[in-house]
Design an enzyme around this catalytic site. Structure first.
Site, PDB file in Angstrom:
ATOM      1  N   GLY A 441     -21.808 -20.435 -11.533  1.00  0.00           N
ATOM      2  CA  GLY A 441     -22.598 -19.232 -11.667  1.00  0.00           C
ATOM      3  C   GLY A 441     -22.981 -18.589 -10.369  1.00  0.00           C
ATOM      4  N   LYS A 458     -18.825 -22.370   0.656  1.00  0.00           N
ATOM      5  CA  LYS A 458     -19.237 -21.673  -0.566  1.00  0.00           C
ATOM      6  C   LYS A 458     -19.303 -20.175  -0.318  1.00  0.00           C
ATOM      7  CE  LYS A 458     -22.756 -21.574  -4.166  1.00  0.00           C
ATOM      8  NZ  LYS A 458     -23.989 -22.179  -4.676  1.00  0.00           N
ATOM      9  N   ASP A 554     -31.675 -25.701 -10.755  1.00  0.00           N
ATOM     10  CA  ASP A 554     -30.454 -25.855 -11.559  1.00  0.00           C
ATOM     11  C   ASP A 554     -29.957 -27.297 -11.516  1.00  0.00           C
ATOM     12  OD1 ASP A 554     -28.502 -24.991 -13.271  1.00  0.00           O
ATOM     13  OD2 ASP A 554     -27.205 -24.163 -11.726  1.00  0.00           O
TER      14      ASP A 554
END
Length: 753
Positions: A441, A458, A554
């Protein structure tokens, strides 16, 4: 004299030609074009490779309508390729009149099953897209290729059955396989039409013949045009990459009843509903009858006039519409009267070659030779200058100067924190798609080699500019995190539109991959308990031992990495937030994963350390049951957490516990189950802190490894370590006291049925 005059004319024409050629020289892969009025500011990129990018879509911030319509033009490919969002799904075509987007779609499942003739005979997977996209009901279908399989396709909130098909591979009396037909009609291949356009689908494959020692299948989502070549049953010949057509809507609400929709900017546009939207709602804009064009920009819909109405005369040439005014002219390559039938004549090539044309050809050839030799050098210089300016722009935009100041003030941050884009491009072979090792996500993760070390890079999704300053502060905070159970942030690059983060590379996959393997044997109970304690230590450290508390937001099994020794490493801080010490929480946009998300945080938007505690409790339930929290549902529609607590209260928890760990454990299951129930309490005030959860797990491990269990409420062992022991009756009493019937109803309502 005429010769001199002609030479001067030739020289003048040559100079003008040079200037025109310089202006027409290509600069980069796709020259940005100014956006249409209402479709973003000037300078928006409106093409990528051979694909047009009409508004409401766009590449740069401010050039697209809203999240979901943002695209990425990857110019590392030749020709450039267009991708949705951060760059995971390739776009093949965009149609505003049809409100569709065609994308590349690789196989959903491609697997083999070999269980010795028994055991697992069912496989589940999902396929989905995010708003504003839905799978088109017009042309798409699901294809399944294999032998003796039944495929069920379900979708929607209620998990409705959309369709089902069966593929078999019959043999004659001699045991020879019957050849498949040229159509996908059930012999080795079957198909399911998409009659309800949902955004997500659940796909279940049943293997029908249990006598086969092994089987395999491939599942594809394709549109009406696909490549299929029949062959022997053991050979699957559908191409692995196909196209899928997605519908999109400009809004998920209904058309306004008291006026035009705000998205329909053209004066000749109106709000309407898609022709087929049985599986979803929302509306689109379209040009009214008698006009065509783009309804999402000012003056985008233009009147279509018959040629005989142009100025009251019949137009026998080409009718052009310029800003609502019609013009009639002879087609290209002709001249004459376009209002007279056969009035446009072809331009004949002159056979007279004058001295002027010869001189023009000579001088023109010389100048073209000069441009051919010097042009590439000039273009390289211009491109290099543009790239450098773009990097400087993004560096300032991403508050690189602020990060440099913070680094200079803090000696604990290494000088290698700032990494250049050139270094990362070299480390990833210019961000080669073959280097992608994961995504989610928050962005895409590439594997690269930097300073002779393997790293994970990333590439996050687009960050809102007002949050950049907070992002930079979080980078500074996370750069100081040094814990053996937290993935180390090594540096960042601010020379791109979205900052790039560089982490240490963990090679042994995720806890999710190790836990949810096929077959009855997964991680041993001892490893599960140790991993749970290591995650608790990491979260406790982030909450209470850093200079500013960091809330992860998360926590889930797919965000827990394992190294070669199965040591847990908490990762993916894309949703994390730091909280000033003088505050207990903040109100922020809700982020997380359904199934792990704190219900109170979901409804109030207030983030505290107890939000991570709830997610950790769900992780404990997952370790105890080997069930997936985001897909688990009982026949009554209860989620995994509510069903787990109900069985704990009723004393029937053994029905849900993973049978493997019942054989391995030494009486710790109920202790861990009580801790999981406490962490998933509805009211955050009733949950323990991560430090308390960490101490309780440490006590269990000390008791398991060093001392026998004494049936007492609590006591201290010879090492002065707190020991918790409870009987089964006390477990049931404790769990009943934690959850009332009202809590059960509220908790059940927080998970979609």
């Amino acid at each position: 004299m005429n010769r001199v005059r002609n030479s001067r004319v030739v020289a003048s024409i040559a100079v003008v030609s040079i200037l025109l050629l310089l202006l027409l020289l290509p600069f980069g892969d796709a020259a940005p074009a100014a956006a249409a009025t209402g479709g973003g500011t000037g300078g928006c990129t409106r093409s990528c490779g051979n694909i047009d990018i009409p508004y409401p879509f766009g590449v740069e911030p401010g050039c697209y309508h809203a999240a979901g319509f943002d695209l990425t033009c990857d110019r590392s490919h030749r020709p450039p390729k267009l991708f949705l969002g951060g760059g995971a799904v390739q776009v093949l075509e965009i149609s505003v009149p049809n409100a569709t987007v065609r994308i590349n779609s690789s196989s959903i499942m491609d697997f083999g099953v070999d269980d010795g003739g028994g055991g697992r005979r069912t496989v589940n997977t999902t396929w989905g897209v995010s708003f504003p996209y839905y799978l088109s009901e017009k042309t798409n279908m699901l294809l399944a290729e294999g032998c003796y399989i039944q495929v069920d396709l379900r979708g929607g909130v209620q998990n409705n059955l959309v369709g089902s098909c069966t593929a078999i591979c019959p043999s004659d009396d001699k045991g020879s396989a019957i050849a498949r037909s040229t159509a996908c009609t059930g012999i080795g291949c079957c198909q399911i039409g998409i009659v309800l356009g949902y955004s997500h689908y659940n796909i279940q494959v049943h293997f029908l013949d249990s006598t086969l020692p092994s089987n395999s299948a491939s599942i594809y989502m394709v549109d009406g045009v696909f490549s299929y070549s029949p062959g022997p049953p053991e050979l699957f010949d559908i191409e692995t990459t196909q196209a899928v057509t997605l519908d999109w809507v400009i809004s998920n609400s209904t058309c306004p009843v008291d006026g035009p929709a705000s998205e329909c900017l053209s004066a000749r546009s109106s709000c309407s509903y898609p022709a087929t939207n049985a599986g979803h709602g929302g509306y689109i804009c379209e040009c009214v009858d008698g006009s065509q064009g783009n309804p999402y920009v000012l003056d985008g819909c233009q009147v279509i006039e018959p040629r005989e109405h142009v100025g009251g005369f019949t137009c026998y040439g080409t009718c052009q519409n310029f800003s609502g005014n019609l013009y009639c002219q002879c087609p290209k390559g002709t001249y004459g009267d376009p209002f007279t039938q056969d009035g446009c004549n072809k331009i004949k090539n002159s056979l007279v070659i004058t001295d002027l044309s010869i001189e023009l050809g000579v001088y023109g050839g010389i100048w073209l030779l000069i441009l051919a030799l010097g042009g590439p050098f000039v273009i390289r210089k211009l491109k290099s200058h543009k790239v450098r300016k773009t990097k400087e722009k993004f560096f300032k935009q991403n508050h690189g100067l602020l990060l440099q100041q913070l680094i200079s003030r803090n000696v604990d941050i290494g000088g290698r924190m700032m990494i250049t884009l050139e270094e990362l491009e070299k480390a990833t072979n210019n961000f080669d798609r073959a280097r992608v090792i994961g995504g989610g996500g928050h962005g895409i993760v590439f594997k690269g080699i930097l300073d002779l070390h393997v790293v994970a890079i990333k590439k996050s999704k687009i960050v809102v500019q007002k949050e950049i300053s907070e992002f930079i502060n979080e980078v500074v905070v996370l750069s100081q995190v040094n814990h053996r159970n937290v993935v180390k942030l090594l540096g960042c690059c601010l020379e791109t539109e979205v900052p790039l983060l560089v982490y240490e590379f963990i090679s042994n996959g995720t806890l999710y991959q190790h836990l949810h393997v096929e077959g009855p044997i997964s991680l041993p109970w001892d490893d599960r308990m140790r991993i749970a304690m290591e995650v608790a230590r990491a979260l406790s450290y982030l909450h209470s031992a850093t200079s500013m508390p960091v809330f992860h937001r998360d926590i889930k099994s797919s965000n827990i990495l394992l190294d070669d020794s199965l040591v847990a490493k908490v990762s993916d801080f894309g949703a994390s937030r730091y909280i000033p010490i003088d505050k207990t929480g903040i109100t922020t946009a809700v982020q997380g994963t359904i199934g792990y998300l704190d219900p109170e945080y979901y409804y109030t938007g207030r983030l505290t350390d107890k939000s991570d505690v709830f997610s950790f409790g769900v992780l404990l339930v997952e370790l105890l049951t080997r069930k997936k929290p985001f897909v688990y549902r009982t026949d009554d529609g209860d989620g995994l957490v509510s069903h787990f607590v109900s069985l704990l209260i009723e004393g029937k928890l053994v029905e849900l516990i993973d049978p493997q760990i019942i054989e391995d454990e030494d009486g710790e299951i109920y202790e861990v189950a009580i801790l999981a129930a406490m962490c998933t309490k509805l009211r955050r005030e009733d949950r323990p802190t991560m430090r308390e959860a960490e101490m309780r797990l440490e006590n269990l491990l000390v008791k398991k490894n060093q001392i026998p269990c004494i049936m007492a409420p609590r006591g201290y062992n010879e090492h002065n370590t707190l020991v918790h022991c409870m009987s089964i009756e006390k477990v049931n009493k404790e769990a009943s006291r934690q959850y009332t019937m009202e809590d059960e109803i509220i908790l059940s309502a927080t998970y979609p049925r």
